[in-house]
Design a protein around this motif. Sequence first.
Motif, short mmCIF file in Angstrom:
data_model
loop_
_atom_site.label_atom_id
_atom_site.label_comp_id
_atom_site.label_asym_id
_atom_site.label_seq_id
_atom_site.Cartn_x
_atom_site.Cartn_y
_atom_site.Cartn_z
N LEU A 35 74.60 59.88 10.56
CA LEU A 35 74.77 58.44 10.51
C LEU A 35 76.19 58.09 10.93
CD1 LEU A 35 73.81 55.55 9.63
CD2 LEU A 35 74.77 56.09 7.37
N MET A 72 67.54 53.13 -0.57
CA MET A 72 68.88 53.71 -0.54
C MET A 72 69.91 52.62 -0.78
SD MET A 72 70.74 55.81 2.50
CE MET A 72 69.79 57.25 2.13
N VAL A 92 78.91 60.07 1.01
CA VAL A 92 77.53 60.22 0.52
C VAL A 92 77.60 60.61 -0.96
CG1 VAL A 92 75.33 61.40 0.79
CG2 VAL A 92 76.76 60.94 2.80
N ARG A 124 64.28 54.28 12.00
CA ARG A 124 65.59 54.83 12.26
C ARG A 124 66.35 54.07 13.34
NH1 ARG A 124 64.10 61.24 11.60
NH2 ARG A 124 64.58 61.35 9.38
N GLY A 143 72.38 59.90 -3.49
CA GLY A 143 71.85 59.55 -2.18
C GLY A 143 72.37 58.24 -1.63
N SER A 144 73.07 57.47 -2.45
CA SER A 144 73.65 56.22 -1.96
C SER A 144 74.89 56.51 -1.12
CB SER A 144 74.00 55.30 -3.13
OG SER A 144 75.03 55.87 -3.92
N LEU A 145 75.38 55.49 -0.44
CA LEU A 145 76.55 55.61 0.41
C LEU A 145 77.64 54.67 -0.07
CD1 LEU A 145 74.78 55.42 3.90
CD2 LEU A 145 75.36 57.48 2.62
N TRP A 204 72.98 62.65 7.35
CA TRP A 204 72.12 61.64 6.71
C TRP A 204 70.71 61.75 7.27
CZ3 TRP A 204 70.31 56.53 8.43
CH2 TRP A 204 69.92 55.70 7.38
N ARG A 205 69.72 61.87 6.37
CA ARG A 205 68.31 61.88 6.74
C ARG A 205 68.01 62.86 7.87
NH1 ARG A 205 65.75 55.80 6.06
NH2 ARG A 205 66.45 55.48 3.91
N TYR A 263 72.33 56.10 14.58
CA TYR A 263 71.75 57.32 14.01
C TYR A 263 71.52 58.35 15.12
CZ TYR A 263 68.44 60.50 11.79
OH TYR A 263 67.82 61.62 11.31
#
Length: 349
Positions: free
Chosen positions: A271, A1, A328, A22, A332-334, A266-267, A289
């Motif tokens: 996040l 990511m 986001v 995580r 998928g990157s931030l 996120w996921r 998280y």
Amino acid sequence: MRVILHHLNLLVAVASVILDSRCSAFSVATRTTSNPILTASSPGDPTQFDSGCVANPVILAPSENNPKWQCYYYGNAGSWSGGRPCFLPTGSSGLAESSDGITWSKVSGSEEDGAILTPGQEGEWDAVQTGVADVVRVGQSLHMYYFGGSEEEISMGPGAIAGFRMRIGRAKSTDGGRTWVKDDSVLFDYDESEGLFASWPRVVTSTVEPWKMFYHAFNGKKWRVFGAESSDQGDSWKRTGLVIEGSDEEEGFDFQGIGTRAVVPWRDGLLMIYEGVAKSGTHSLGAAYCDGNNSWCKLNDGNPILEPGKGALGEWSSQVIGTPYVVVMDDGSLRVYHCGKNGPAAKMS
């Protein structure tokens, strides 16, 4: 990511995140440029409310109704309303727009000195200073969650200060963020059991679950993050209690507490990128998280992911970094936007 970091003065152009688990390693590798993306206005600019500083970027990516990126932010011209001394970079709020989220142009608003949202009238709950904290899309409208400080004086340090008794309000826009109408009253009041104020709300919306609000308070010693939920699209909120606080260890980068923060889905969880304050007063950014059980754990073994004046951030941020906001991206990157400055005489950017 990948994580792409931006701030209001120095652009951190490329970065990557490595997440081993995580609640374990969360490291950021970066490559930077020195291109400013938003700074305090200069004499002669159409916008003057922010000639002293700009901070707290709130970013909306393009949508079906608006092809441009939007950056809502707050600032001041060196004082709060009535010429009161300012102790925060808050005051009024403004808007900038961009075609790529990197190169920005300010939009001169219809309020005083080009702002889009200003403090209320004398005697109102937000009469001294205000600041945009989040903007969410609700149908064809935009809802702004902001905080404001009243004229009530409270003890802070060596004396009493007006503007620190903060509460949370809401304003709505039907013209893409150009003009805003405040609600008739405070949306969310402070609670003495939490601290002196309720401030800097971030809102996570949902079509299937209650909306979540994350805000912070200060009890005279430490900053802590609290939560609230809404089942009526933000019209009313119910407190859910303490969310996350700083380390118990004096050497921890967030020992004095956790203040401003960004929270995004996120996921399969949430996040949080947050601003931690060390015993020395240094502000750094950390990450946490939350899984589906509303249990938060700090990432990177509880260590900061970005520190002022170090690595990718460079000297421009040697005094402070803060007010992170996360976007986001489609891949998928931030993208993480934040503010900073390099010394007491510098303007927050």
